[in-house]
Structures are given as structure tokens and as C-alpha cells.
Design a protein around this motif. Structure first.
Motif, short mmCIF file in Angstrom:
data_model
loop_
_atom_site.label_atom_id
_atom_site.label_comp_id
_atom_site.label_asym_id
_atom_site.label_seq_id
_atom_site.Cartn_x
_atom_site.Cartn_y
_atom_site.Cartn_z
N LYS A 184 0.92 -1.20 0.08
CA LYS A 184 -0.18 -0.08 0.00
C LYS A 184 0.58 1.26 -0.22
O LYS A 184 0.24 2.36 -0.11
N GLU A 185 2.24 1.13 0.26
CA GLU A 185 3.01 2.26 0.16
C GLU A 185 3.72 2.54 -1.19
O GLU A 185 4.56 3.27 -1.27
N CYS A 186 3.05 1.85 -2.13
CA CYS A 186 3.90 1.85 -3.59
C CYS A 186 3.59 3.30 -3.96
O CYS A 186 2.33 3.96 -3.74
N VAL A 187 4.44 3.97 -4.33
CA VAL A 187 4.12 5.60 -4.83
C VAL A 187 3.13 5.56 -5.80
O VAL A 187 2.25 6.39 -5.99
N LYS A 188 3.66 4.71 -6.94
CA LYS A 188 2.59 4.71 -8.19
C LYS A 188 3.05 3.39 -8.97
O LYS A 188 4.18 3.08 -9.04
N SER A 189 1.93 2.77 -9.46
CA SER A 189 2.22 1.39 -10.38
C SER A 189 3.01 1.67 -11.41
O SER A 189 2.98 2.72 -12.22
N SER A 190 4.00 0.79 -11.61
CA SER A 190 4.86 0.91 -12.75
C SER A 190 4.23 0.45 -14.02
O SER A 190 3.25 -0.08 -13.89
N TYR A 191 4.73 0.69 -14.93
CA TYR A 191 4.00 0.47 -16.51
C TYR A 191 5.13 0.32 -17.57
O TYR A 191 6.38 0.94 -17.30
N ALA A 192 4.80 -0.47 -18.66
CA ALA A 192 5.58 -0.67 -19.71
C ALA A 192 4.98 0.43 -20.93
O ALA A 192 4.04 0.92 -20.83
N ILE A 193 6.05 0.96 -21.78
CA ILE A 193 5.76 1.73 -22.85
C ILE A 193 6.49 1.54 -24.09
O ILE A 193 7.47 0.47 -23.94
N SER A 194 6.09 1.77 -25.18
CA SER A 194 6.41 1.21 -26.33
C SER A 194 7.77 1.99 -26.69
O SER A 194 8.32 3.00 -26.10
N LYS A 195 8.43 1.62 -27.71
CA LYS A 195 9.72 2.34 -28.20
C LYS A 195 9.46 3.86 -28.64
O LYS A 195 10.24 4.55 -28.21
N GLU A 196 8.38 3.91 -29.43
CA GLU A 196 8.05 5.45 -29.90
C GLU A 196 7.65 6.07 -28.79
O GLU A 196 8.30 7.34 -28.75
N LYS A 197 7.02 5.75 -27.85
CA LYS A 197 6.79 6.55 -26.61
C LYS A 197 8.07 6.91 -25.64
O LYS A 197 8.35 7.98 -25.35
N ALA A 198 9.15 5.98 -25.62
CA ALA A 198 10.21 6.12 -24.85
C ALA A 198 11.32 7.23 -25.99
O ALA A 198 11.91 7.82 -25.01
N LEU A 199 11.31 7.17 -26.99
CA LEU A 199 11.97 8.09 -27.87
C LEU A 199 11.49 9.43 -27.86
O LEU A 199 12.03 10.31 -28.05
N GLU A 200 10.19 9.46 -27.68
CA GLU A 200 9.39 10.84 -27.63
C GLU A 200 9.70 11.33 -26.37
O GLU A 200 9.86 12.59 -26.32
N LEU A 201 9.91 10.76 -25.38
CA LEU A 201 10.16 11.17 -23.84
C LEU A 201 11.50 11.42 -23.74
O LEU A 201 12.12 12.64 -23.40
N PHE A 202 12.51 10.58 -24.51
CA PHE A 202 13.77 10.81 -24.55
C PHE A 202 14.37 10.59 -25.80
O PHE A 202 15.06 9.52 -26.17
N PRO A 203 14.41 11.49 -26.60
CA PRO A 203 14.85 11.54 -28.15
C PRO A 203 16.29 11.05 -28.43
O PRO A 203 16.85 10.46 -29.28
#
Length: 235
Positions: A184-203
């Protein structure tokens, strides 16, 4: 032109990082404001001192004339923590510091509030219960600091790029276990993102063989100001 291109790429990378942090910060902004208001109300952070602080000369005189139960040498995180611990035990405590509070290592930490994903991996792979206990305790302390000091700490999204297909489920499972141990002390649930989204966030990420990324959450805090707060709490 090459230099301009590099600067543009760096700028894009910084913008990508800002986007990731800001997207979470906006979602959590109202909660943080409520937490901060609660801390201010309960601890009187804006209350004016009722009497002037003692001068250095007065403090030096007190050290010579008064008798103390505990003398702490060093005003870093360890020193102020020891001082606070001894004061809460009813011991008359003095603390001396050569330079200034947090002038050394205590202002040069990673500033992370984390349980230790790597330690959890060791606990699982090696069936090491002590490692597990350490991670569990650290995750509890992470949640505690985020709760009691929202003016000095905040949730931090961390993106882990993945370059091999088999690593995607492997890392996803490991990070989900990290969430599970936090409970219950989890900050926020982790998740997976696509290659395209990763490159959008970190070009500036290496594109070759990138298959996606995992985003999970830990905390970050202002280490030097936290140390000052602990020192003041010991007075």
C-alpha cells in the motif's frame, strides 16, 4: 552545424525528461499541496520564533560552562540524526561542526528515496531474507518521508530502456515485484511503454535495437535541507 545539432539533441533530451517528470507532477500536484498544508498546520512552519537565536559567542560559552550527556561531532546527516535520537531520549545534547551543516557528503548524495531494485533482485535470486527485509524497510522509509516532508521530497518517475525482447518481461516482472513488496506504500504503479513513446520522452536514447521501456517510481528529496530540518528538530 554539427555542434548546433548536438545542442538541439541535448535540448530535446532535457525537454523529454521534463515531460516525463511534469506529467506525473501535474497528476500528483493536488495531493502534494494537501500534504504540505497538513504539515504546515501541524508543525507551525510559518510561526515566528518567540525569542532570538543565541549568538555564536553564547553557544561557545554554553559549551564551556554547561554539562552535556552527549557530544556529537559533525553536523551531517549522521550527526544530526544522532543528535535528534539522543534528544528524544531525554539526553542533554551538544553538536559541533567544523564547517556548516551538510557542507560535505550530506549535500552530495544521489538524493534518491528508494528501496533498492537491485537489492530486491539479490533477495529473490539468492533467496536472501535479510536483503528482502532491508528493501522492505527502505520502502517504508521512502513512503514515510514522502508523507511527512512533502515540502522537501517528491515522487520521481524513472524510465528503464530495454534493448532485448526477453528483457522486457524480465524487467517488468522485477519492477512489479518491487511494487508488490511496497504494498500500500507503493508510490505509483509501474508500467511498460513502447519504443516510440520512450523516444518521444528521451529523443537521445540509442534507437538501435530499442524495444521499449519500463517506467517505475521512487522518491527524491533535498538532502541538505532535510538535514537542516533534522538539526532544527533536535533543538
Amino acid at each position: 552545424m554539427a555542434r548546433v545539432g548536438k545542442l538541439t539533441a541535448v535540448g530535446a533530451g532535457v525537454v523529454g525528461l521534463g515531460t516525463l517528470v511534469a506529467s506525473y507532477a501535474m497528476d500528483d500536484d493536488q495531493h502534494t499541496k494537501r500534504q504540505f498544508a497538513r504539515v504546515v498546520a501541524s508543525e507551525g512552519l510559518y510561526a515566528r520564533p518567540t525569542k532570538p537565536l543565541p549568538t555564536r559567542e553564547e553557544q561557545m560559552k554554553n559549551l564551556r560552562l554547561e554539562q552535556f550527556d552527549v557530544l556529537v561531532i559533525g553536523g551531517g546527516a549522521t550527526g544530526t540524526g544522532c543528535a535528534l535520537d539522543s534528544v528524544t531520549r531525554g539526553l542533554k545534547t551538544a553538536l559541533v561542526e567544523l564547517d556548516d551543516f551538510s557542507s560535505g557528503t550530506s549535500s552530495r548524495s544521489t538524493k534518491l528515496l528508494h528501496g533498492g531494485v537491485r537489492y530486491l533482485q539479490k533477495a529473490i535470486m539468492g533467496l536472501d531474507y535479510e536483503q528482502y527485509r532491508m528493501v522492505k524497510e527502505a520502502l517504508h522509509e521512502r513512503a514515510n518521508l514522502l508523507d511527512i516532508a512533502p515540502h522537501l521530497s517528491y515522487p520521481l518517475p524513472i524510465m528503464l530502456p530495454v534493448y532485448k525482447w526477453w528483457q522486457l518481461p524480465y524487467f517488468w516482472f522485477g519492477i512489479k515485484m518491487y511494487d508488490f513488496v511496497a504494498g500500500k506504500e507503493c508510490v505509483k504503479s509501474s508500467y511498460a511503454i513502447s519504443k516510440e513513446k520512450a523516444l518521444e520522452l528521451f529523443p537521445m536514447l540509442k534507437k538501435d535495437r530499442l524495444v521499449g521501456a519500463i517506467v517505475y517510481f521512487d522518491g527524491q528529496h533535498n538532502d541538505s535541507r532535510m538535514n537542516i530540518s533534522i538539526a532544527l528538530s533536535a533543538t
